[in-house]
Design a protein around this motif. Structure first.
Motif, PDB file in Angstrom:
ATOM      1  N   PHE A 122       0.838  -1.199   0.000  1.00 22.52           N
ATOM      2  CA  PHE A 122       0.000   0.000   0.000  1.00 22.52           C
ATOM      3  C   PHE A 122       0.870   1.245   0.000  1.00 22.52           C
ATOM      4  O   PHE A 122       2.059   1.205   0.338  1.00 22.52           O
ATOM      5  N   ALA A 123       0.274   2.334  -0.416  1.00 25.65           N
ATOM      6  CA  ALA A 123       0.910   3.646  -0.365  1.00 25.65           C
ATOM      7  C   ALA A 123      -0.152   4.639   0.065  1.00 25.65           C
ATOM      8  O   ALA A 123      -1.341   4.455  -0.207  1.00 25.65           O
ATOM      9  N   MET A 124       0.273   5.690   0.763  1.00 26.59           N
ATOM     10  CA  MET A 124      -0.705   6.654   1.261  1.00 26.59           C
ATOM     11  C   MET A 124      -0.172   8.074   1.114  1.00 26.59           C
ATOM     12  O   MET A 124       0.998   8.331   1.379  1.00 26.59           O
ATOM     13  N   ASN A 125      -1.056   8.968   0.670  1.00 22.20           N
ATOM     14  CA  ASN A 125      -0.742  10.389   0.625  1.00 22.20           C
ATOM     15  C   ASN A 125      -1.622  11.087   1.644  1.00 22.20           C
ATOM     16  O   ASN A 125      -2.813  11.281   1.405  1.00 22.20           O
ATOM     17  N   ASP A 126      -1.028  11.424   2.802  1.00 17.43           N
ATOM     18  CA  ASP A 126      -1.791  12.137   3.824  1.00 17.43           C
ATOM     19  C   ASP A 126      -1.147  13.478   4.159  1.00 17.43           C
ATOM     20  O   ASP A 126      -1.431  14.083   5.184  1.00 17.43           O
ATOM     21  N   LYS A 127      -0.251  13.941   3.258  1.00 15.05           N
ATOM     22  CA  LYS A 127       0.460  15.203   3.496  1.00 15.05           C
ATOM     23  C   LYS A 127      -0.303  16.411   2.976  1.00 15.05           C
ATOM     24  O   LYS A 127      -0.058  17.534   3.378  1.00 15.05           O
ATOM     25  N   CYS A 128      -1.209  16.166   2.042  1.00 15.22           N
ATOM     26  CA  CYS A 128      -1.923  17.268   1.406  1.00 15.22           C
ATOM     27  C   CYS A 128      -3.367  16.853   1.168  1.00 15.22           C
ATOM     28  O   CYS A 128      -3.637  15.700   0.816  1.00 15.22           O
ATOM     29  N   ALA A 129      -4.295  17.774   1.361  1.00 12.02           N
ATOM     30  CA  ALA A 129      -5.722  17.458   1.208  1.00 12.02           C
ATOM     31  C   ALA A 129      -6.188  17.448  -0.243  1.00 12.02           C
ATOM     32  O   ALA A 129      -7.313  17.047  -0.526  1.00 12.02           O
ATOM     33  N   ALA A 130      -5.327  17.890  -1.170  1.00 11.31           N
ATOM     34  CA  ALA A 130      -5.724  17.932  -2.580  1.00 11.31           C
ATOM     35  C   ALA A 130      -6.085  16.531  -3.070  1.00 11.31           C
ATOM     36  O   ALA A 130      -5.337  15.585  -2.885  1.00 11.31           O
ATOM     37  N   GLY A 131      -7.251  16.415  -3.685  1.00  5.88           N
ATOM     38  CA  GLY A 131      -7.687  15.127  -4.208  1.00  5.88           C
ATOM     39  C   GLY A 131      -8.484  14.296  -3.232  1.00  5.88           C
ATOM     40  O   GLY A 131      -8.920  13.197  -3.552  1.00  5.88           O
ATOM     41  N   THR A 132      -8.723  14.808  -2.026  1.00  4.90           N
ATOM     42  CA  THR A 132      -9.478  14.062  -1.019  1.00  4.90           C
ATOM     43  C   THR A 132     -10.941  14.517  -1.012  1.00  4.90           C
ATOM     44  O   THR A 132     -11.341  15.410  -1.748  1.00  4.90           O
ATOM     45  N   GLY A 133     -11.716  13.891  -0.123  1.00  5.05           N
ATOM     46  CA  GLY A 133     -13.112  14.276   0.005  1.00  5.05           C
ATOM     47  C   GLY A 133     -13.285  15.735   0.403  1.00  5.05           C
ATOM     48  O   GLY A 133     -14.179  16.426  -0.095  1.00  5.05           O
ATOM     49  N   ARG A 134     -12.420  16.211   1.306  1.00  3.29           N
ATOM     50  CA  ARG A 134     -12.504  17.617   1.724  1.00  3.29           C
ATOM     51  C   ARG A 134     -12.221  18.554   0.548  1.00  3.29           C
ATOM     52  O   ARG A 134     -12.813  19.632   0.435  1.00  3.29           O
ATOM     53  N   PHE A 135     -11.305  18.137  -0.315  1.00  5.49           N
ATOM     54  CA  PHE A 135     -10.979  18.920  -1.513  1.00  5.49           C
ATOM     55  C   PHE A 135     -12.213  19.050  -2.400  1.00  5.49           C
ATOM     56  O   PHE A 135     -12.556  20.143  -2.866  1.00  5.49           O
ATOM     57  N   TYR A 136     -12.911  17.934  -2.619  1.00  4.34           N
ATOM     58  CA  TYR A 136     -14.096  17.972  -3.478  1.00  4.34           C
ATOM     59  C   TYR A 136     -15.217  18.805  -2.861  1.00  4.34           C
ATOM     60  O   TYR A 136     -15.970  19.491  -3.573  1.00  4.34           O
ATOM     61  N   GLU A 137     -15.328  18.768  -1.551  1.00  7.23           N
ATOM     62  CA  GLU A 137     -16.335  19.601  -0.905  1.00  7.23           C
ATOM     63  C   GLU A 137     -16.029  21.084  -1.133  1.00  7.23           C
ATOM     64  O   GLU A 137     -16.932  21.886  -1.379  1.00  7.23           O
ATOM     65  N   ALA A 138     -14.741  21.436  -1.070  1.00  9.52           N
ATOM     66  CA  ALA A 138     -14.333  22.822  -1.320  1.00  9.52           C
ATOM     67  C   ALA A 138     -14.627  23.216  -2.760  1.00  9.52           C
ATOM     68  O   ALA A 138     -15.086  24.340  -3.035  1.00  9.52           O
ATOM     69  N   MET A 139     -14.363  22.312  -3.696  1.00  7.78           N
ATOM     70  CA  MET A 139     -14.625  22.613  -5.104  1.00  7.78           C
ATOM     71  C   MET A 139     -16.122  22.802  -5.361  1.00  7.78           C
ATOM     72  O   MET A 139     -16.538  23.711  -6.091  1.00  7.78           O
ATOM     73  N   ALA A 140     -16.930  21.945  -4.759  1.00  9.87           N
ATOM     74  CA  ALA A 140     -18.381  22.062  -4.947  1.00  9.87           C
ATOM     75  C   ALA A 140     -18.889  23.393  -4.400  1.00  9.87           C
ATOM     76  O   ALA A 140     -19.766  24.031  -5.007  1.00  9.87           O
ATOM     77  N   ARG A 141     -18.322  23.824  -3.282  1.00 11.18           N
ATOM     78  CA  ARG A 141     -18.705  25.136  -2.732  1.00 11.18           C
ATOM     79  C   ARG A 141     -18.360  26.259  -3.704  1.00 11.18           C
ATOM     80  O   ARG A 141     -19.117  27.216  -3.868  1.00 11.18           O
ATOM     81  N   SER A 142     -17.207  26.132  -4.369  1.00 10.66           N
ATOM     82  CA  SER A 142     -16.788  27.153  -5.331  1.00 10.66           C
ATOM     83  C   SER A 142     -17.782  27.257  -6.485  1.00 10.66           C
ATOM     84  O   SER A 142     -17.972  28.338  -7.061  1.00 10.66           O
TER      85      SER A 142
END
Length: 263
Positions: A122-142
């Motif tokens: 496995f590999a994990m990217n937890d250093k940046c929120a880009a591409g995560t669920g929170r990112f999509y919520e921000a985009m939808a708000r925009s």
């Protein structure tokens, strides 16, 4: 009849599942996570307990907690990482799937599944929120629209307007600027989906994906992202027959079933 439970306390949503002795799913729920992880776990578990006519989690033969807040499930018999639980959940849903991209609220994981449902790599990217669920919520708000509507918006695009910013904050600012300039919203959305798909490339390779992959987590319901991943990664995205957002809780419940029956 014995019952077995899995509770996946995520940063954004909390999921719970109850299985019977045969592995059949009898109950499931997905609720918005509260600030307090223990309260989230208690609320989700009470919902599924009510569905099968039980009053208390102690009536379950075995219960496993997983997810971001897995250590805050006080009534669990033990905790197992969400990586292992997503692998097992996908395995019992579709044993042919060997590679997963799990897009959670705050991180993205690539998971390679072995023949018995355990994790090969496995590999994990937890250093940046880009591409995560929170990112999509921000985009939808925009875009001033629901997450569900935003996820389908890019499917209408004839062209793609690239999004260059990698950071959630800067990407949101860039998107707001483009919307203000009157650029086609569906083409901006397509740019967002393509940017996220490219960020998934390394995760897919770490997961050992060659021909196909499946998505888990809430973002697995994002139709525009699925199309972008197929286009960028040249991989077929396999749709699961069970809600992909439930995979962590389902895997936890399956581990609980295996352990409970062995007692």
């Amino acid at each position: 009849m014995k019952y077995f439970g899995g509770c996946d306390v995520g940063s954004t949503y909390t999921k719970a599942v109850i299985l019977d002795e045969t592995g059949k799913m009898l109950a499931n729920t997905t609720i918005r996570s509260k600030i307090n992880s223990q309260a989230s776990a208690e609320a989700a578990m009470q919902e599924v307990l009510n569905q099968v006519g039980l009053s208390n989690s102690r009536e379950l033969a075995y219960l496993i907690g997983t997810g971001y807040g897995r250590n805050k499930v006080p009534f669990a018999d033990e905790n197992i990482s969400e990586i292992s639980c997503h692998a097992m959940g996908v395995h019992v849903t579709d044993p042919s799937v060997k590679a997963i991209i799990d897009i959670g609220g705050q991180d993205v994981k690539g998971i390679s599944v072995d023949t018995d449902g355990t994790v090969k790599n496995f590999a994990m990217n937890d250093k940046c929120a880009a591409g995560t669920g929170r990112f999509y919520e921000a985009m939808a708000r925009s875009f001033e629209m629901s997450l569900s509507d935003f996820s389908k918006l890019s499917l209408r695009a004839k062209n793609v307007i690239p999004i260059s910013a990698q950071c959630t904050v800067f990407a949101e600012s860039e998107v707001i600027t483009l919307v203000g300039e009157g650029k086609p919203m569906e083409e901006i959305a397509a740019g967002i989906q393509m940017a996220v798909a490219k960020r998934c490339f390394v995760m897919a390779k770490k997961a050992g994906a060659t021909n196909s992959i499946t998505l888990t987590g809430g973002c697995a319901k994002n139709d525009g992202l699925k199309e972008a991943i197929e286009r960028v990664l040249k991989l077929k995205v396999i749709d699961l027959k069970i809600d992909p957002q439930l995979m962590g809780a389902l895997g936890a419940a399956e581990y609980a079933r295996q352990k409970g029956l062995a007692l």
